[in-house]
Design a protein around this motif. Structure first.
Motif, PDB file in Angstrom:
ATOM      1  N   HIS A  77     -30.608  84.069  41.049  1.00  0.00           N
ATOM      2  CA  HIS A  77     -31.811  84.276  41.845  1.00  0.00           C
ATOM      3  C   HIS A  77     -32.957  83.406  41.341  1.00  0.00           C
ATOM      4  O   HIS A  77     -33.681  82.780  42.115  1.00  0.00           O
ATOM      5  CB  HIS A  77     -32.202  85.753  41.821  1.00  0.00           C
ATOM      6  CG  HIS A  77     -33.339  86.069  42.732  1.00  0.00           C
ATOM      7  ND1 HIS A  77     -34.612  86.260  42.292  1.00  0.00           N
ATOM      8  CD2 HIS A  77     -33.396  86.172  44.086  1.00  0.00           C
ATOM      9  CE1 HIS A  77     -35.414  86.492  43.317  1.00  0.00           C
ATOM     10  NE2 HIS A  77     -34.698  86.441  44.415  1.00  0.00           N
ATOM     11  N   SER A  80     -32.471  79.890  42.443  1.00  0.00           N
ATOM     12  CA  SER A  80     -32.841  79.635  43.832  1.00  0.00           C
ATOM     13  C   SER A  80     -34.362  79.541  43.968  1.00  0.00           C
ATOM     14  O   SER A  80     -34.879  78.752  44.758  1.00  0.00           O
ATOM     15  CB  SER A  80     -32.269  80.711  44.756  1.00  0.00           C
ATOM     16  OG  SER A  80     -32.917  81.942  44.538  1.00  0.00           O
ATOM     17  N   ARG A  81     -35.089  80.321  43.161  1.00  0.00           N
ATOM     18  CA  ARG A  81     -36.562  80.207  43.160  1.00  0.00           C
ATOM     19  C   ARG A  81     -36.980  78.812  42.676  1.00  0.00           C
ATOM     20  O   ARG A  81     -37.866  78.182  43.240  1.00  0.00           O
ATOM     21  CB  ARG A  81     -37.188  81.254  42.233  1.00  0.00           C
ATOM     22  CG  ARG A  81     -37.096  82.692  42.641  1.00  0.00           C
ATOM     23  CD  ARG A  81     -37.881  83.028  43.865  1.00  0.00           C
ATOM     24  NE  ARG A  81     -37.087  82.790  45.041  1.00  0.00           N
ATOM     25  CZ  ARG A  81     -37.556  82.617  46.253  1.00  0.00           C
ATOM     26  NH1 ARG A  81     -38.860  82.601  46.461  1.00  0.00           N
ATOM     27  NH2 ARG A  81     -36.765  82.428  47.271  1.00  0.00           N
ATOM     28  N   ARG A  83     -35.200  76.020  42.738  1.00  0.00           N
ATOM     29  CA  ARG A  83     -34.876  75.033  43.772  1.00  0.00           C
ATOM     30  C   ARG A  83     -35.925  75.041  44.869  1.00  0.00           C
ATOM     31  O   ARG A  83     -36.294  74.022  45.419  1.00  0.00           O
ATOM     32  CB  ARG A  83     -33.514  75.364  44.414  1.00  0.00           C
ATOM     33  CG  ARG A  83     -32.316  75.032  43.572  1.00  0.00           C
ATOM     34  CD  ARG A  83     -31.085  74.889  44.427  1.00  0.00           C
ATOM     35  NE  ARG A  83     -30.701  76.120  45.104  1.00  0.00           N
ATOM     36  CZ  ARG A  83     -29.938  77.062  44.567  1.00  0.00           C
ATOM     37  NH1 ARG A  83     -29.465  76.909  43.339  1.00  0.00           N
ATOM     38  NH2 ARG A  83     -29.634  78.142  45.243  1.00  0.00           N
ATOM     39  N   ASN A  84     -36.391  76.246  45.166  1.00  0.00           N
ATOM     40  CA  ASN A  84     -37.342  76.389  46.242  1.00  0.00           C
ATOM     41  C   ASN A  84     -38.718  75.841  45.882  1.00  0.00           C
ATOM     42  O   ASN A  84     -39.351  75.157  46.684  1.00  0.00           O
ATOM     43  CB  ASN A  84     -37.438  77.881  46.608  1.00  0.00           C
ATOM     44  CG  ASN A  84     -38.268  78.115  47.851  1.00  0.00           C
ATOM     45  OD1 ASN A  84     -39.189  78.906  47.847  1.00  0.00           O
ATOM     46  ND2 ASN A  84     -37.940  77.401  48.914  1.00  0.00           N
ATOM     47  N   TYR A 112     -38.516  80.521  52.864  1.00  0.00           N
ATOM     48  CA  TYR A 112     -37.911  81.196  51.715  1.00  0.00           C
ATOM     49  C   TYR A 112     -38.916  81.443  50.607  1.00  0.00           C
ATOM     50  O   TYR A 112     -38.669  82.244  49.721  1.00  0.00           O
ATOM     51  CB  TYR A 112     -36.719  80.392  51.192  1.00  0.00           C
ATOM     52  CG  TYR A 112     -35.583  80.405  52.177  1.00  0.00           C
ATOM     53  CD1 TYR A 112     -34.959  81.604  52.506  1.00  0.00           C
ATOM     54  CD2 TYR A 112     -35.156  79.248  52.801  1.00  0.00           C
ATOM     55  CE1 TYR A 112     -33.945  81.648  53.423  1.00  0.00           C
ATOM     56  CE2 TYR A 112     -34.122  79.277  53.727  1.00  0.00           C
ATOM     57  CZ  TYR A 112     -33.520  80.485  54.034  1.00  0.00           C
ATOM     58  OH  TYR A 112     -32.524  80.524  54.949  1.00  0.00           O
TER      59      TYR A 112
END
Lengths: 245, 454
Positions: A77, A80-81, A83-84, A112
């Protein structure tokens, strides 16, 4: 402290009992504001390196610190943060969503990160203006040219203000003229102070960047840093290396 | 990604594949409407049965019958008195939980004749005027006999429609409703005057049959063979109502004076009542009332327990059991069709995510987390189920109406709000269940693999 610190990173795949070292004890620093090319023939491990640096993959061994975060210890998780928020990707095949129009494609990363609809719209239009496509906002990806699609992809990569942009063969699918224009866009972004890592097999394309890292068999075979030789065409006042010369 | 966004994306995805989505929803639509239709049918059945329960006197009516004496009292069998009028007066005086007592003196194998036609009533009893309320009878023509008729033991009777139909003819045969009040008939060689007739009792279903038949032109049935009695179940009507219609009441004293006092064995008149009906003041205190009546009757029966109480609770319990069985079996069938609909959704969602592996890879690369993708796919499946469920509710309204038209003689199916809510909740639940596996599969995709997927 460098933006990215790679220390003794290895990536080992097991294919039918055979051990493949895609990356072999590799160490590397990338500073903020750098424009860097990672080159190497196919199979050299450059894509693996980009995936690991881009938090799409995790290393088998070694440590990576990205903007102060140890990413080999991060949860999926958290990755993904990261990457975002901190990373923008530009791919060879553009990878836009064909069902969404240009504006919606650019808005996607902000969906996102949970921004409001109005802010998403404003920032997407800004990013599109930056790549010169504000009048194509309502087109579908299929309705615009390859070069324009790549610009949209770059706008999408920029829109969350990432710390670093990874571009994987960004000109590989374009003719040389449009390819040059895209490279020019990257140079312009670099001049504006963005950190960009270009992954390519083509030494000609790599030639536009001041710093080049050549990867072979998962190791750094050669490093060229134009700044060290005083050949940097873009004076960087913030860079202590340039100040020293 | 917030929830609202996921819903919007879900709607777009469904809109992008309209035909496929409609086909997928069809399973849910059919499942939901069959669930609602099933429950409406069962509800109609339940209404019909409850109606019949009320027709035989309702829950508060308790019958007191003669019963075998328990084994430990057998030696006193010749002392047993049976049910008599003493019991009636004792209950009236000493059992306050009992509101009403009606004695019944019944005679079997009675033939009523008039003009060469005859009829055997199923119920031929001498009773009190309050039998009217006890057994939920309604007098349509004339009147019920009163206390004076009873006191004077007059030869008067109140009949049900079956008697009229047998002796004069049914309204359908005659073409008009005959009022038999004032006519003379012969019951067991005794002349009687009809002073009243009950209304025609029928279930909702029979009423519908009759109304339908009324609309059609009457075709007289011509047969060469002699008419045969078809027993109690004639005209396909239900047992309870036919029995109620073939009732003949005469005053209790008339029964005693004209029939019973001469009919005992060894020429000793039999003063026993054949049964005794009581009505309790409140269904809530049914148990206590029966206990009270039991205590009172033990005195009048010299402590010999030669009687038993028959409550309608067994009947009510049977109804409830039948309803429960119908509901369970119907529910299972409908649930299976809903399940099939859910499998359809799961199938289409699996196909859809395979088709969108690359899209999922892109979304993950630009920062979608496991939960983002999971929720997106799940919401899509739930949105399909919700739309399908809502459409199913609408079609179920049509389906229930169609059922009513197809079999107009049955109990009217009745849709309840509960059934609608449950069916809708089920469809949403099925949507969630069907979405879990595809959503999990999609969310677990490795972004690198997904991006390479062609």
């Amino acid at each position: 402290m460098a933006l990215i610190e790679v220390r003794n990173v290895s990536k080992i795949y097991h294919l039918g009992g055979e051990e493949i070292r895609a990356l072999d004890d590799l160490s590397l620093d990338i500073d903020g504001g750098e424009f860097i090319a990672i080159i190497g023939p196919s199979g050299s491990g450059k894509s693996t390196l980009m995936h690991i640096l881009g938090c799409l993959d995790s290393p088998s061994k070694g440590t990576i610190r990205l903007d102060g975060t140890m990413i080999e210890k991060a949860t999926p998780h958290q990755l993904s943060r990261i990457r975002n928020q901190k990373i923008g990707f530009v791919f060879q095949f553009f990878n836009l969503l064909p069902k969404l129009n240009v504006l919606q494609n650019v808005e996607l990363p902000m969906i996102y990160s949970g921004l409001s609809g109005r802010e998403r719209r404003e920032r997407s239009m800004q990013a599109l203006k930056l790549v010169g496509l504000e009048n194509r906002a309502n087109h579908r990806p299929m309705q615009i040219s390859g070069g324009q699609q790549q610009r949209v992809a770059i706008a999408r990569a920029l829109v969350n203000n990432p710390k670093i942009i990874f571009a994987d063969e960004p000109t590989g699918n374009l003719d040389s003229n449009t390819g040059d224009a895209i490279l020019e866009l990257f140079r312009q972004l670099s001049r504006e102070g963005r950190t960009i890592a270009l992954v390519t097999h083509d030494p000609e394309i790599a030639a536009v960047t001041p710093r080049r890292i050549e990867i072979r068999d998962g190791k750094i075979a050669r490093q060229v840093d134009a700044r060290l030789a005083g050949l940097d065409r873009q004076p960087r006042l913030a860079n202590p290396l340039t100040q020293a010369t | 990604m917030n929830f609202l966004n996921a819903v919007v994306v879900g709607f777009k995805e469904i809109w992008a594949h309209k035909f496929r989505s409609v086909l997928t929803m069809l399973g849910i639509i059919l499942g939901v409407s069959s669930l609602v239709g099933m429950s409406a049918l069962v509800k109609g059945m339940e209404n019909g049965m409850k109606e019949a329960l009320v027709a035989i006197g309702g829950l508060e009516k308790v019958r007191l019958d003669e019963n075998d004496i328990p084994a430990y009292q057998r030696y006193m069998a010749d002392q047993a008195v049976g049910c008599t009028m003493n019991d009636v007066y004792a209950l009236q005086k000493s059992a306050p939980l009992i509101r009403m007592v009606t004695p019944e003196m019944r005679m079997r194998d009675v033939t009523i004749t008039r003009n060469g036609k005859y009829f055997n009533p199923f119920v031929f009893v001498g009773t009190w005027p309050n039998a009217l309320e006890m057994n939920q009878h309604v007098v349509e023509y004339g009147r019920m006999f009163n206390e004076i008729d009873d006191e004077m033991a007059r030869n008067v009777c109140v009949i049900g429609t079956e008697t009229r139909d047998a002796l004069w003819g049914t309204p359908e045969d005659l073409g008009y409703e005959l009022n038999p009040v004032g006519q003379r008939i012969t019951i067991k060689h005794q002349p009687f005057t009809i002073i009243g007739m009950f209304q025609h009792y029928e279930s909702e279903r029979e009423r519908k049959v009759r109304e339908l038949a009324k609309e059609k032109p009457v075709e007289p049935v011509r047969t060469n063979s002699p008419a045969r009695s078809k027993g109690w179940g004639k005209r396909g009507s239900s047992y309870v109502y036919t029995l109620k219609n073939s009732t003949v009441y005469i005053p209790l004293n008339t029964m005693w004076v004209k029939f019973r006092s001469t009919a005992g064995s060894n020429n000793i008149p039999d003063a026993r009542l054949s049964a005794l009906s009581v009505k309790v003041a409140d269904v809530e205190t049914l148990e206590q009332a029966i206990q009270q009546a039991h205590n009172v009757l033990m005195h009048t029966h010299k402590g010999i327990e030669d009687f038993a109480f028959q409550t309608q609770e067994d009947w009510a319990e049977n109804i409830n059991r039948a309803i429960r069985n119908a509901r369970i079996s119907g529910g299972i069938i409908a649930a299976i069709s809903l399940l099939v609909g859910g499998i359809g959704i799961m199938n289409i969602m699996l196909a859809s995510i395979t088709e969108r592996i690359r899209e999922i890879g892109i979304r993950k690369a630009i920062g979608a987390s496991f939960m983002d993708i999971f929720i997106q796919i799940l919401v899509e499946s739930v949105v399909i189920a919700i739309i399908g469920g809502a459409a199913g509710l609408l079609t179920s309204l049509g389906l229930v109406r169609l059922l009513g038209v197809l079999s107009p003689t049955d109990n009217t199916p009745q849709i309840t709000v509960n059934a609608l809510l449950i069916a809708f909740a089920f469809s949403v639940g099925v949507g969630i269940l069907a979405g879990l596996v595809p959503a999990f599969k999609a969310a677990r995709l490795d972004p690198i693999q997904a991006l390479r997927y062609e």
